[in-house]
Design a protein around this motif. Structure first.
Motif, PDB file in Angstrom:
ATOM      1  N   GLY A 194       0.789  -1.232   0.000  1.00  0.00           N
ATOM      2  CA  GLY A 194       0.000   0.000   0.000  1.00  0.00           C
ATOM      3  C   GLY A 194       0.821   1.281   0.000  1.00  0.00           C
ATOM      4  O   GLY A 194       0.257   2.373  -0.043  1.00  0.00           O
ATOM      5  N   HIS A 195       2.166   1.183   0.039  1.00  0.00           N
ATOM      6  CA  HIS A 195       2.997   2.392   0.012  1.00  0.00           C
ATOM      7  C   HIS A 195       3.576   2.587  -1.372  1.00  0.00           C
ATOM      8  O   HIS A 195       4.008   1.622  -2.015  1.00  0.00           O
ATOM      9  N   ASP A 196       3.625   3.844  -1.793  1.00  0.00           N
ATOM     10  CA  ASP A 196       4.215   4.150  -3.100  1.00  0.00           C
ATOM     11  C   ASP A 196       5.739   4.015  -2.988  1.00  0.00           C
ATOM     12  O   ASP A 196       6.383   4.797  -2.288  1.00  0.00           O
ATOM     13  N   VAL A 197       6.299   3.013  -3.661  1.00  0.00           N
ATOM     14  CA  VAL A 197       7.745   2.759  -3.567  1.00  0.00           C
ATOM     15  C   VAL A 197       8.445   2.993  -4.908  1.00  0.00           C
ATOM     16  O   VAL A 197       9.559   2.510  -5.121  1.00  0.00           O
ATOM     17  N   THR A 198       7.785   3.750  -5.792  1.00  0.00           N
ATOM     18  CA  THR A 198       8.336   3.948  -7.137  1.00  0.00           C
ATOM     19  C   THR A 198       9.784   4.446  -7.085  1.00  0.00           C
ATOM     20  O   THR A 198      10.653   3.913  -7.786  1.00  0.00           O
ATOM     21  N   GLU A 199      10.031   5.455  -6.263  1.00  0.00           N
ATOM     22  CA  GLU A 199      11.383   6.022  -6.211  1.00  0.00           C
ATOM     23  C   GLU A 199      12.324   5.066  -5.461  1.00  0.00           C
ATOM     24  O   GLU A 199      13.457   4.841  -5.885  1.00  0.00           O
ATOM     25  N   ASP A 200      11.850   4.530  -4.331  1.00  0.00           N
ATOM     26  CA  ASP A 200      12.707   3.652  -3.512  1.00  0.00           C
ATOM     27  C   ASP A 200      13.190   2.442  -4.316  1.00  0.00           C
ATOM     28  O   ASP A 200      14.315   1.974  -4.143  1.00  0.00           O
ATOM     29  N   LEU A 201      12.332   1.935  -5.186  1.00  0.00           N
ATOM     30  CA  LEU A 201      12.717   0.748  -5.963  1.00  0.00           C
ATOM     31  C   LEU A 201      13.904   1.034  -6.877  1.00  0.00           C
ATOM     32  O   LEU A 201      14.714   0.160  -7.139  1.00  0.00           O
ATOM     33  N   ARG A 202      14.012   2.273  -7.354  1.00  0.00           N
ATOM     34  CA  ARG A 202      15.071   2.590  -8.323  1.00  0.00           C
ATOM     35  C   ARG A 202      16.401   2.954  -7.653  1.00  0.00           C
ATOM     36  O   ARG A 202      17.405   3.125  -8.337  1.00  0.00           O
ATOM     37  N   LEU A 203      16.437   3.057  -6.321  1.00  0.00           N
ATOM     38  CA  LEU A 203      17.685   3.463  -5.654  1.00  0.00           C
ATOM     39  C   LEU A 203      18.791   2.427  -5.890  1.00  0.00           C
ATOM     40  O   LEU A 203      18.531   1.224  -5.945  1.00  0.00           O
ATOM     41  N   GLU A 204      20.051   2.929  -5.970  1.00  0.00           N
ATOM     42  CA  GLU A 204      21.199   2.033  -6.104  1.00  0.00           C
ATOM     43  C   GLU A 204      21.242   1.050  -4.939  1.00  0.00           C
ATOM     44  O   GLU A 204      21.526  -0.135  -5.107  1.00  0.00           O
ATOM     45  N   SER A 205      20.956   1.580  -3.727  1.00  0.00           N
ATOM     46  CA  SER A 205      21.029   0.728  -2.532  1.00  0.00           C
ATOM     47  C   SER A 205      20.006  -0.411  -2.625  1.00  0.00           C
ATOM     48  O   SER A 205      20.270  -1.543  -2.206  1.00  0.00           O
ATOM     49  N   THR A 206      18.836  -0.135  -3.242  1.00  0.00           N
ATOM     50  CA  THR A 206      17.827  -1.193  -3.385  1.00  0.00           C
ATOM     51  C   THR A 206      18.305  -2.229  -4.411  1.00  0.00           C
ATOM     52  O   THR A 206      18.075  -3.431  -4.244  1.00  0.00           O
ATOM     53  N   GLY A 207      19.013  -1.763  -5.449  1.00  0.00           N
ATOM     54  CA  GLY A 207      19.560  -2.687  -6.451  1.00  0.00           C
ATOM     55  C   GLY A 207      20.569  -3.641  -5.819  1.00  0.00           C
ATOM     56  O   GLY A 207      20.571  -4.845  -6.102  1.00  0.00           O
ATOM     57  N   LEU A 208      21.401  -3.101  -4.945  1.00  0.00           N
ATOM     58  CA  LEU A 208      22.408  -3.949  -4.276  1.00  0.00           C
ATOM     59  C   LEU A 208      21.729  -4.966  -3.355  1.00  0.00           C
ATOM     60  O   LEU A 208      22.109  -6.135  -3.298  1.00  0.00           O
ATOM     61  N   LEU A 209      20.697  -4.487  -2.660  1.00  0.00           N
ATOM     62  CA  LEU A 209      19.935  -5.373  -1.778  1.00  0.00           C
ATOM     63  C   LEU A 209      19.289  -6.503  -2.604  1.00  0.00           C
ATOM     64  O   LEU A 209      19.336  -7.684  -2.230  1.00  0.00           O
ATOM     65  N   ALA A 210      18.725  -6.107  -3.760  1.00  0.00           N
ATOM     66  CA  ALA A 210      18.079  -7.088  -4.644  1.00  0.00           C
ATOM     67  C   ALA A 210      19.093  -8.137  -5.086  1.00  0.00           C
ATOM     68  O   ALA A 210      18.795  -9.339  -5.125  1.00  0.00           O
ATOM     69  N   SER A 211      20.307  -7.685  -5.388  1.00  0.00           N
ATOM     70  CA  SER A 211      21.298  -8.632  -5.882  1.00  0.00           C
ATOM     71  C   SER A 211      21.687  -9.631  -4.781  1.00  0.00           C
ATOM     72  O   SER A 211      21.983 -10.793  -5.070  1.00  0.00           O
ATOM     73  N   ARG A 212      21.615  -9.197  -3.525  1.00  0.00           N
ATOM     74  CA  ARG A 212      21.919 -10.136  -2.426  1.00  0.00           C
ATOM     75  C   ARG A 212      20.787 -11.134  -2.216  1.00  0.00           C
ATOM     76  O   ARG A 212      21.019 -12.340  -2.142  1.00  0.00           O
ATOM     77  N   VAL A 213      19.534 -10.627  -2.150  1.00  0.00           N
ATOM     78  CA  VAL A 213      18.437 -11.578  -1.877  1.00  0.00           C
ATOM     79  C   VAL A 213      18.180 -12.506  -3.074  1.00  0.00           C
ATOM     80  O   VAL A 213      17.722 -13.634  -2.896  1.00  0.00           O
TER      81      VAL A 213
END
Ligand code: C5P
Length: 338
Positions: A194-213
């Motif tokens: 229910g939260h708008d995460v459009t910007e958060d999803l594109r962050l570099e830090s989120t990309g690194l997190l994605a690559s770990r999980v």
């Protein structure tokens, strides 16, 4: 629109044509011509046309004459039981429905579902910042197809795990979040729980997190079914790392997109600067090379081209040129080859 196998039903009779004057008569003639072209049997009477099932098992292209009624009428082929899914019908200029029912075809495809195996898929895999997302979105828009940005699913899983205070290394707990991912894409924005995460999803830090999980087999299998569910009519363009190797191995067109690390770091840098975020090109290049290395060396679904993928190095190509290349590759593989 892909037809389903035959079931005998009475042919529909379209309402009185003759009584309604010259314009309606012209529309009825056009309707008959397009249905015939599409392989249906048509009987024209003084005040009706009778349309029998499409019997010709070949793909057909129909014109709409900029008339929303034509488009909607022809779209009923989606329910028409013919040719075991091998006689798709392409309706030209379907957006003419905008006059009365702008999201008519979206609504239609919610009720007229095709068997997933009949829905064509184009996969676009490649390393970080190669431009896969941009290329996939443009190809999907050109064909009017669905789009799957599979990286967003791994990014959202990373975020959900972070919100719940989990370590990205806790495979079982992260996989459980992936299996219950409450993620929606609507009007160009992304919503997680229910939260708008459009910007958060594109962050570099989120990309690194994605690559770990994403290195955990349990996380990958938890997201597998969700990715398959994007395969809906009239077609799907899916981008990621393992779309062509693992998720859609039978896709008729697989593209593996690359660009030199220097070029990719430069592009990412430009993207960030345009958003007012400062970054050093050297750091960005080091980050993306580290991410690629992790994606390439993991044991499950490592980043690599599928054996039958076509390689596209877009270091020297603009977006339009890459899109044209992908569409040119699709043309002889799709049903409408002419
Ligand atoms: O493509 P994007 O940068 O959004 O992907 C983020 C991360 O998610 C990638 O670095 C990769 O580790 C992971 N990913 C993946 N398989 C995919 C898509 C993304 O492992 N199909």
């Amino acid at each position: 629109l892909v037809s389903r196998p035959a079931v005998a039903r009475p042919a529909p009779r379209l309402p009185a044509c003759a009584r309604r004057g010259v314009k309606e008569a012209a529309r009825c003639a056009a309707m008959s011509a397009e249905w015939r072209e599409g392989g249906a049997t048509v009987i024209e009477g003084a005040d009706f046309i009778e349309v029998g099932p499409r019997t010709r098992g070949r793909p057909a292209v129909s014109h709409t004459y900029d008339d929303h009624r034509m488009a909607m009428c022809l779209s009923l082929a989606a329910f028409n039981p013919v040719a075991g899914g091998h006689a798709p019908l392409r309706i030209l200029d379907p957006r003419c429905v905008a006059k009365t029912f702008p999201d008519y075809f979206e609504a239609l495809f919610r009720v007229a579902t095709a068997a997933p195996a009949d829905v064509p898929v184009i996969t676009i895999d490649g390393p970080t910042a190669s431009g896969k997302g941009t290329l996939a979105a443009a190809v999907a828009a050109a064909l009017g197809w669905q789009l799957l940005d599979s990286g967003a699913l791994y990014r959202a899983t990373g975020l959900a795990a972070q919100w719940d205070g989990l370590s990205p290394d806790d495979e079982a707990a992260v996989a459980q979040r992936a299996a219950r991912l409450d993620l929606r894409f609507e009007g160009g924005r992304s919503w997680l729980r229910g939260h708008d995460v459009t910007e958060d999803l594109r962050l570099e830090s989120t990309g690194l997190l994605a690559s770990r999980v994403s290195a955990h087999p349990a996380v990958r299998s938890a997201l597998h079914g969700l990715q398959l569910a994007f395969r809906r009519a009239p077609g799907l363009v899916a981008d990621g790392r393992d779309m062509g190797t693992v998720v859609f191995p039978g896709a008729p067109l697989k593209v593996f997109l690359t660009a030199s690390p220097a070029e990719r770091a430069e592009r990412r840098h430009k993207q960030l600067i345009s958003k007012g975020i400062s970054a050093s090109i050297a750091d960005l290049r080091a980050d993306l090379e580290a991410r690629d290395e992790r994606d390439r060396s993991r044991s499950v679904a490592p980043l690599k081209p599928a054996e039958d993928a076509l390689l596209l190095d877009n270091s020297q190509l603009g977006i339009d040129e890459s899109v044209q290349q992908a569409l040119a590759w699709w043309q002889p593989r799709g049903p409408f080859r002419g």
